[in-house]
Scaffold this active site. Structure first.
Site, PDB file in Angstrom:
ATOM      1  N   HIS A  25       7.406   1.448  -6.983  1.00 17.82           N
ATOM      2  CA  HIS A  25       6.378   0.825  -6.143  1.00 17.82           C
ATOM      3  C   HIS A  25       5.785  -0.346  -6.906  1.00 17.82           C
ATOM      4  O   HIS A  25       5.462  -0.239  -8.095  1.00 17.82           O
ATOM      5  CB  HIS A  25       5.272   1.818  -5.785  1.00 17.82           C
ATOM      6  CG  HIS A  25       4.220   1.213  -4.903  1.00 17.82           C
ATOM      7  ND1 HIS A  25       4.465   0.888  -3.583  1.00 17.82           N
ATOM      8  CD2 HIS A  25       2.941   0.849  -5.142  1.00 17.82           C
ATOM      9  CE1 HIS A  25       3.381   0.352  -3.063  1.00 17.82           C
ATOM     10  NE2 HIS A  25       2.438   0.318  -3.978  1.00 17.82           N
TER      11      HIS A  25
ATOM     12  N   GLY B  46       1.063   1.313  -0.339  1.00 13.23           N
ATOM     13  CA  GLY B  46       1.590   0.794   0.917  1.00 13.23           C
ATOM     14  C   GLY B  46       2.175  -0.592   0.812  1.00 13.23           C
ATOM     15  O   GLY B  46       2.634  -1.018  -0.254  1.00 13.23           O
TER      16      GLY B  46
ATOM     17  N   LEU C 129       2.730   9.141   1.002  1.00 18.49           N
ATOM     18  CA  LEU C 129       3.226   7.822   0.624  1.00 18.49           C
ATOM     19  C   LEU C 129       2.681   7.379  -0.733  1.00 18.49           C
ATOM     20  O   LEU C 129       1.465   7.375  -0.962  1.00 18.49           O
ATOM     21  CB  LEU C 129       2.828   6.799   1.700  1.00 18.49           C
ATOM     22  CG  LEU C 129       3.267   5.351   1.456  1.00 18.49           C
ATOM     23  CD1 LEU C 129       4.786   5.244   1.441  1.00 18.49           C
ATOM     24  CD2 LEU C 129       2.657   4.423   2.510  1.00 18.49           C
ATOM     25  N   ASP C 130       3.595   7.018  -1.640  1.00 18.83           N
ATOM     26  CA  ASP C 130       3.263   6.453  -2.953  1.00 18.83           C
ATOM     27  C   ASP C 130       2.305   7.335  -3.754  1.00 18.83           C
ATOM     28  O   ASP C 130       1.456   6.841  -4.498  1.00 18.83           O
ATOM     29  CB  ASP C 130       2.663   5.048  -2.795  1.00 18.83           C
ATOM     30  CG  ASP C 130       3.630   4.060  -2.165  1.00 18.83           C
ATOM     31  OD1 ASP C 130       4.844   4.230  -2.368  1.00 18.83           O
ATOM     32  OD2 ASP C 130       3.180   3.130  -1.472  1.00 18.83           O
ATOM     33  N   ALA C 131       2.438   8.641  -3.607  1.00 20.86           N
ATOM     34  CA  ALA C 131       1.499   9.558  -4.267  1.00 20.86           C
ATOM     35  C   ALA C 131       2.199  10.632  -5.096  1.00 20.86           C
ATOM     36  O   ALA C 131       1.557  11.572  -5.544  1.00 20.86           O
ATOM     37  CB  ALA C 131       0.592  10.213  -3.231  1.00 20.86           C
TER      38      ALA C 131
END
EC number: 3.5.1.10
Length: 283
Positions: free
Chosen positions: A191, A200, A226-228
């Site tokens: 990311h 995001g 998401l992205d965690a």
């Protein structure tokens, strides 16, 4: 040099290191590298040993069988892997080539010790670059109105190619929950921000609007959120008020490549232990 990698996580208590060391010494095991970490907050202990395979009188299956009683005694979550058995890495990308090109180059020059059975993309742009390396390229378009058929095909390809790990090298689609669950701790994403900041889309635009002085990249395992997912590797680069969004994107691409390559290498070498939503990385 061929080694066995013994990776352990268990509730912390006295005698863990002694028990494992005595086991290895009993069979004349030669330890090349030993790493330990006691997490006081969680009460868990983490360990990674690399043992010369040639020093032991048995193969990896007999190793597992002999070690199992110790693992049971200490309630260990554990695995032992053979460095001679290369992990199979399926790469996924969309249109941006920098992360994919970097990983292919590192694989081509033997910097990454793995096999790459295929590359999957939702666009056809990167086909010629991938096929130049002699790697099969699969174009799986994603219909925004109905993504399920595409991800069913992705799942089929991943299973068909017996992937040990899937790397999202700037694959700009969100994986469905079913895939995240099926391949838990086996899907690695890059990311383009220093998470948990700027989750995001368009994180460099978000960073520019916020006026930050550092931008970065994060390599993490993919989860349903998401992205965690658990973070494997991160790095940053300094920026200033004089840098445009285009400058940030250019700086960020260099960081993304480096962070993803390091994170994947840690995974390939069994240096990452996941505990909850955190990781212990013996680098």
């Amino acid at each position: 040099m061929r080694t066995y990698r013994l990776v352990i996580a268990c509730p912390d208590r006295v005698g863990i290191v002694a028990k494992v060391s005595n086991f290895l010494a009993l069979y004349n095991g030669w330890i090349n590298e030993a790493s330990h970490h006691s997490d006081v907050q969680s009460g868990w202990f983490f360990m990674r040993h690399e043992i010369r395979a040639e020093s032991l009188p048995f193969g990896i299956e007999a190793f597992r069988e002999a070690f199992a009683p110790i693992a049971d005694e200490f309630s260990m979550i554990w695995r032992v892997t053979d460095s001679a058995q290369k992990k199979r890495v399926v790469l996924m990308a969309s249109r941006e080539s920098h992360c994919l090109a970097d990983l292919l180059h590192r694989w081509h020059t033997d910097e990454l010790d793995c096999d790459i059975p295929c590359v999957i993309s939702n666009h056809d742009d990167l086909r010629s670059m991938v096929e130049w390396h002699g790697i099969p390229f699969f174009h799986v378009p994603v219909d925004p109105k109905d993504k399920q058929p595409a991800f069913a095909e992705v799942s089929r390809l991943v299973e068909e190619h017996a992937a040990d790990v899937v790397v999202l090298a700037r694959y700009m689609q969100i994986l469905p929950p079913q895939l995240c669950q099926q391949y838990a701790e086996k899907v690695i994403n890059i990311h383009h921000s220093f998470l948990p900041s700027f989750v995001g889309a368009k994180p460099y635009h978000q960073a520019a609007l916020r006026g930050v002085k550092l931008i970065g990249a994060t390599c993490h395992y993919v989860t349903e959120e998401l992205d965690a997912g658990p973070i494997i590797e991160q790095d940053v680069v300094r920026v200033s008020h004089a840098d445009s969004i285009e400058d940030m994107v250019r700086f960020g691409r260099d960081v993304e490549k480096m962070v993803l390559a390091r994170g994947l290498r840690h995974h390939l070498e069994d240096r990452v232990l996941v505990h909850g939503n955190k990781t212990v990385v013996f680098d």
